[in-house]
Design a protein around this motif. Sequence first.
Motif, mmCIF file in Angstrom:
data_model
loop_
_atom_site.group_PDB
_atom_site.id
_atom_site.type_symbol
_atom_site.label_atom_id
_atom_site.label_comp_id
_atom_site.label_asym_id
_atom_site.label_seq_id
_atom_site.Cartn_x
_atom_site.Cartn_y
_atom_site.Cartn_z
ATOM 1 N N GLN B 8 1.007 -0.698 -0.184
ATOM 2 C CA GLN B 8 0.395 0.076 -0.214
ATOM 3 C C GLN B 8 0.820 1.347 -0.324
ATOM 4 N N PRO B 9 1.404 2.018 -1.061
ATOM 5 C CA PRO B 9 2.064 3.068 -1.199
ATOM 6 C C PRO B 9 1.364 4.007 -0.503
ATOM 7 N N GLU B 10 0.002 4.336 -0.901
ATOM 8 C CA GLU B 10 -0.784 5.354 0.648
ATOM 9 C C GLU B 10 -1.988 4.653 0.661
ATOM 10 N N MET B 11 -2.110 5.751 1.664
ATOM 11 C CA MET B 11 -3.809 4.615 2.634
ATOM 12 C C MET B 11 -4.172 6.274 3.280
ATOM 13 N N SER B 12 -5.833 6.422 3.097
ATOM 14 C CA SER B 12 -6.022 7.356 3.927
ATOM 15 C C SER B 12 -7.177 7.012 5.025
ATOM 16 N N VAL B 13 -7.336 7.596 6.047
ATOM 17 C CA VAL B 13 -8.096 7.719 7.252
ATOM 18 C C VAL B 13 -8.999 8.586 7.875
ATOM 19 N N GLN B 14 -9.980 8.516 8.603
ATOM 20 C CA GLN B 14 -10.408 9.451 8.818
ATOM 21 C C GLN B 14 -10.229 9.896 10.869
#
Lengths: 116, 117
Positions: B8-14
């Motif tokens: 996973q090169p990039e992840m986003s989370v709230q």
Amino acid sequence: EADIYQTPRYLVIGTGKKITLECSQTMGHDKMYWYQQDPGMELHLIHYSYGVNSTEKGDLSSESTVSRIRTEHFPLTLESARPSHTSQYLCASSARTGRAGANVLTFGAGSRLTVL
Amino acid sequence: AQTVTQSQPEMSVQEAETVTLSCTYDTSESDYYLFWYKQPPSRQMILVIRQEAYKQQNATENRFSVNFQKAAKSFSLKISDSQLGDAAMYFCAYRRDATSGTYKYIFGTGTRLKVLA
């Protein structure tokens, strides 16, 4: 606060100059490492040392050299800097088993080198 | 040769939510160490959590925990109650046991975590 110090933090220098990046640690760690990292990218091991007078080249070929005359000091030298050497250089150390910080790599803040 | 893969090169989370970062590795060794390191933007790389392979219990450090699956050679990092300060590059790393005589750490390519307010 880490006990491993790198100087300079930032260096802008012209092509052909000789530079030395300093790395010192006060933890008595016997193992020290230099990694090269382009911003936001992976780390590449370029040199490591398991003790005084012991140095080895890492997995990524580098024109830099290192020395380990004292346990606490592991400087990296570039005899003639080139633009391709522009990168961040991270110094790290770890201890032999049983000592504080054993099996854990502790990093310095890094030296960001720009060669014009 | 040992390898570490972060897919996973990039992840986003709230903010306040939970996120899991994946890491797989390849080794023929039975004793080794696994680590997660955090590198905030323009700041020092710091250790988040570590796991000894001989320990079956998953390591935890406050909001950070791992799911260590030795047979599957998987070592994921779970961040609970995500905070803005968790935004960073996260690197998974492997090191062989000291009896091997080698103390080189092998790093994955990193996962950039963004935390959305």
